[in-house]
Design an enzyme around this catalytic site. Structure first.
Site, PDB file in Angstrom:
ATOM      1  N   GLU A   1      -0.857  -9.184  -0.352  1.00  0.00           N
ATOM      2  CA  GLU A   1      -2.377  -9.491  -0.037  1.00  0.00           C
ATOM      3  C   GLU A   1      -2.970  -9.293  -1.538  1.00  0.00           C
ATOM      4  O   GLU A   1      -4.012 -10.197  -1.706  1.00  0.00           O
ATOM      5  CB  GLU A   1      -2.891  -8.255   0.832  1.00  0.00           C
ATOM      6  CG  GLU A   1      -2.118  -8.622   2.102  1.00  0.00           C
ATOM      7  CD  GLU A   1      -2.411  -7.423   3.097  1.00  0.00           C
ATOM      8  OE1 GLU A   1      -2.163  -6.094   2.646  1.00  0.00           O
ATOM      9  OE2 GLU A   1      -3.089  -7.563   4.007  1.00  0.00           O
ATOM     10  N   ALA A  29       0.804  -1.169  -0.196  1.00  0.00           N
ATOM     11  CA  ALA A  29      -0.059   0.027   0.094  1.00  0.00           C
ATOM     12  C   ALA A  29       0.855   1.074   0.050  1.00  0.00           C
ATOM     13  O   ALA A  29       2.161   1.081   0.535  1.00  0.00           O
ATOM     14  CB  ALA A  29      -0.874  -0.110   1.151  1.00  0.00           C
ATOM     15  N   GLY A  32       0.439  -4.868   1.007  1.00  0.00           N
ATOM     16  CA  GLY A  32      -0.802  -4.927  -0.032  1.00  0.00           C
ATOM     17  C   GLY A  32      -0.548  -5.494  -1.184  1.00  0.00           C
ATOM     18  O   GLY A  32      -1.432  -6.168  -1.651  1.00  0.00           O
TER      19      GLY A  32
HETATM   20  N1  COA Z   1       4.654   3.089  -0.608  1.00  0.00           N
HETATM   21  C1  COA Z   1       5.068   4.068  -1.262  1.00  0.00           C
HETATM   22  N2  COA Z   1       6.080   4.239  -1.912  1.00  0.00           N
HETATM   23  C2  COA Z   1       7.003   3.290  -1.905  1.00  0.00           C
HETATM   24  C3  COA Z   1       6.687   1.898  -1.414  1.00  0.00           C
HETATM   25  C4  COA Z   1       5.284   1.844  -0.582  1.00  0.00           C
HETATM   26  N3  COA Z   1       4.813   0.831  -0.272  1.00  0.00           N
HETATM   27  N4  COA Z   1       7.612   1.028  -1.767  1.00  0.00           N
HETATM   28  C5  COA Z   1       8.346   1.790  -2.253  1.00  0.00           C
HETATM   29  N5  COA Z   1       8.082   2.951  -2.688  1.00  0.00           N
HETATM   30  C6  COA Z   1       8.763   4.008  -3.348  1.00  0.00           C
HETATM   31  C7  COA Z   1      10.050   4.632  -2.519  1.00  0.00           C
HETATM   32  O1  COA Z   1       9.500   5.545  -1.469  1.00  0.00           O
HETATM   33  C8  COA Z   1      10.843   5.191  -3.644  1.00  0.00           C
HETATM   34  O2  COA Z   1      10.215   6.236  -4.059  1.00  0.00           O
HETATM   35  P1  COA Z   1      11.270   7.737  -4.268  1.00  0.00           P
HETATM   36  O3  COA Z   1      12.121   7.116  -5.458  1.00  0.00           O
HETATM   37  O4  COA Z   1      10.497   8.869  -4.677  1.00  0.00           O
HETATM   38  O5  COA Z   1      11.958   7.854  -2.942  1.00  0.00           O
HETATM   39  C9  COA Z   1      10.651   4.199  -4.937  1.00  0.00           C
HETATM   40  O6  COA Z   1       9.385   3.645  -4.539  1.00  0.00           O
HETATM   41  C10 COA Z   1      11.678   3.056  -5.093  1.00  0.00           C
HETATM   42  O7  COA Z   1      11.686   2.472  -3.747  1.00  0.00           O
HETATM   43  P2  COA Z   1      13.261   2.171  -3.105  1.00  0.00           P
HETATM   44  O8  COA Z   1      13.006   2.099  -1.717  1.00  0.00           O
HETATM   45  O9  COA Z   1      14.040   3.359  -3.498  1.00  0.00           O
HETATM   46  O10 COA Z   1      13.691   0.879  -3.865  1.00  0.00           O
HETATM   47  P3  COA Z   1      14.889  -0.260  -3.132  1.00  0.00           P
HETATM   48  O11 COA Z   1      15.117  -1.007  -4.294  1.00  0.00           O
HETATM   49  O12 COA Z   1      15.928   0.533  -2.523  1.00  0.00           O
HETATM   50  O13 COA Z   1      13.905  -0.966  -2.127  1.00  0.00           O
HETATM   51  C11 COA Z   1      12.068  -2.364  -1.339  1.00  0.00           C
HETATM   52  C12 COA Z   1      12.932  -1.550  -2.633  1.00  0.00           C
HETATM   53  C13 COA Z   1      10.696  -2.949  -1.978  1.00  0.00           C
HETATM   54  C14 COA Z   1      12.772  -2.942  -0.487  1.00  0.00           C
HETATM   55  C15 COA Z   1      11.602  -0.801  -0.680  1.00  0.00           C
HETATM   56  O14 COA Z   1      11.051   0.036  -1.349  1.00  0.00           O
HETATM   57  C16 COA Z   1      10.438  -1.037   0.648  1.00  0.00           C
HETATM   58  O15 COA Z   1      10.663  -1.592   1.699  1.00  0.00           O
HETATM   59  N6  COA Z   1       9.250  -0.612   0.383  1.00  0.00           N
HETATM   60  C17 COA Z   1       8.207  -0.507   1.175  1.00  0.00           C
HETATM   61  C18 COA Z   1       7.702  -2.137   1.561  1.00  0.00           C
HETATM   62  C19 COA Z   1       6.623  -2.272   2.489  1.00  0.00           C
HETATM   63  O16 COA Z   1       6.756  -1.894   3.661  1.00  0.00           O
HETATM   64  N7  COA Z   1       5.344  -2.281   2.109  1.00  0.00           N
HETATM   65  C20 COA Z   1       4.275  -2.732   2.886  1.00  0.00           C
HETATM   66  C21 COA Z   1       3.462  -1.388   3.009  1.00  0.00           C
HETATM   67  S1  COA Z   1       2.165  -1.453   4.166  1.00  0.00           S
END
Ligand code: COA
Length: 260
Positions: free
Chosen positions: A115, A66, A112
């Site tokens: 999910e 999400a 999400g």
């Molecule tokens: N919500 C909003 N933005 C998200 C997102 C999320 N769930 N997951 C990734 N993004 C965004 C990041 O903020 C980033 O945006 P920016 O470039 O404007 O800063 C972009 O997507 C790329 O993500 P980034 O974190 O830089 O990539 P990464 O390769 O370093 O890491 C993940 C990848 C998936 C490990 C990491 O993005 C992450 O942990 N995301 C959240 C996962 C999460 O907790 N999901 C559950 C939500 S309830």
């Protein structure tokens, strides 16, 4: 219909819905959830579409969860409303859709995202996929059905561990857990989904609709799945597909299902 966050392609009776926010790793914001509802509803009502494949754009993510930026400042009511609305519009909606939905998990499926993949009827992953429910690392719990569907799919103990550790598992572990049905390369992911879709396509869509309803009945509180199965089995006997399927068998030819 044009969507801001989705790409739709229809070919050979298969509708491919691609979530298209690659810069945000296809995170599900409110607008995307609303668009997905419309896209699934549209595909389900299109009589030429027999199977739906859901995937994410880019090579990195199916859906990274999400959109955290949208709910970071929510209060209790807003949080509950977010989960309720999302479940109704998308997650429960997809699970109960009459048209089969395959999730093509092409990378991260987190929160999400996992999910949503779990709400689809079954899942196929590329070998780079990583899946998990990291919500407790953010101070929340899964709110789009994850606490219910993960134990249904992989068992309570494994689900407890995945949710409590907030960890990710790779595609092979997901296969081992029965969370995905097949693992393949990224290039082969959509072709494999399409191959399986073509097998589904040949069968009776009305019978498949009844089977989805009967299978899902087992997971609904207070509903007796065996009773639903009996009812849906009986309903088949009034369909043109049943007449065609049984006649074709007896006449030793391939069935051409009219789909009603
Ligand atoms: N919500 C909003 N933005 C998200 C997102 C999320 N769930 N997951 C990734 N993004 C965004 C990041 O903020 C980033 O945006 P920016 O470039 O404007 O800063 C972009 O997507 C790329 O993500 P980034 O974190 O830089 O990539 P990464 O390769 O370093 O890491 C993940 C990848 C998936 C490990 C990491 O993005 C992450 O942990 N995301 C959240 C996962 C999460 O907790 N999901 C559950 C939500 S309830």
């Amino acid at each position: 219909m044009n969507y801001k966050n989705l790409l739709i392609a229809v070919k050979n009776g298969v509708c491919i819905i691609t979530i298209n926010r690659p810069k945000k790793l296809n995170a599900l914001n409110k607008e995307t959830i609303e668009e997905l509802h419309k896209a699934f509803d549209g595909a389900n009502n299109d009589e030429d579409t027999k199977v739906i494949i859901l995937t994410g754009s880019g090579e990195k993510a199916f859906v990274a969860g999400a959109d955290i930026s949208e709910f970071a400042n929510f209060d209790v009511e807003e949080g509950a409303e977010l989960a309720a609305k999302g479940q109704e519009l998308l997650f429960n909606f997809v699970e109960n859709l009459e048209t089969p939905v395959i999730a093509a998990v092409n990378g991260f499926a987190l929160g999400g995202g996992l999910e949503l993949a779990m709400a689809c009827h079954f899942r196929i992953a590329s070998d780079n996929a990583k899946v998990g429910l990291p919500e407790v690392s953010l101070g929340v719990i899964p709110g789009y059905g994850g606490t219910q569907r993960l134990p249904q799919l992989i068992g309570k103990g494994r689900a407890m561990e995945m949710i409590m550790t907030a960890g990710m598992i790779d595609a092979n572990q997901a296969l081992n857990y029965g969370l995905v049905n097949h693992v393949t390369t990224q290039e082969e992911l959509l072709p494999l989904c399409e191959k399986i879709a073509s097998k589904i396509y040949r069968n009776s869509s009305v019978a498949i609709k009844g089977a989805i309803k009967a299978i899902n009945a087992n997971y609904n509180d207070g509903v007796n799945g065996f009773k639903v199965e009996i009812e849906e089995f009986g309903n088949c006997f009034r369909t043109a597909d049943f007449k065609e399927g049984t006649s074709a068998f007896l006449e030793k030819r391939k069935a051409e299902f009219p789909g009603n």
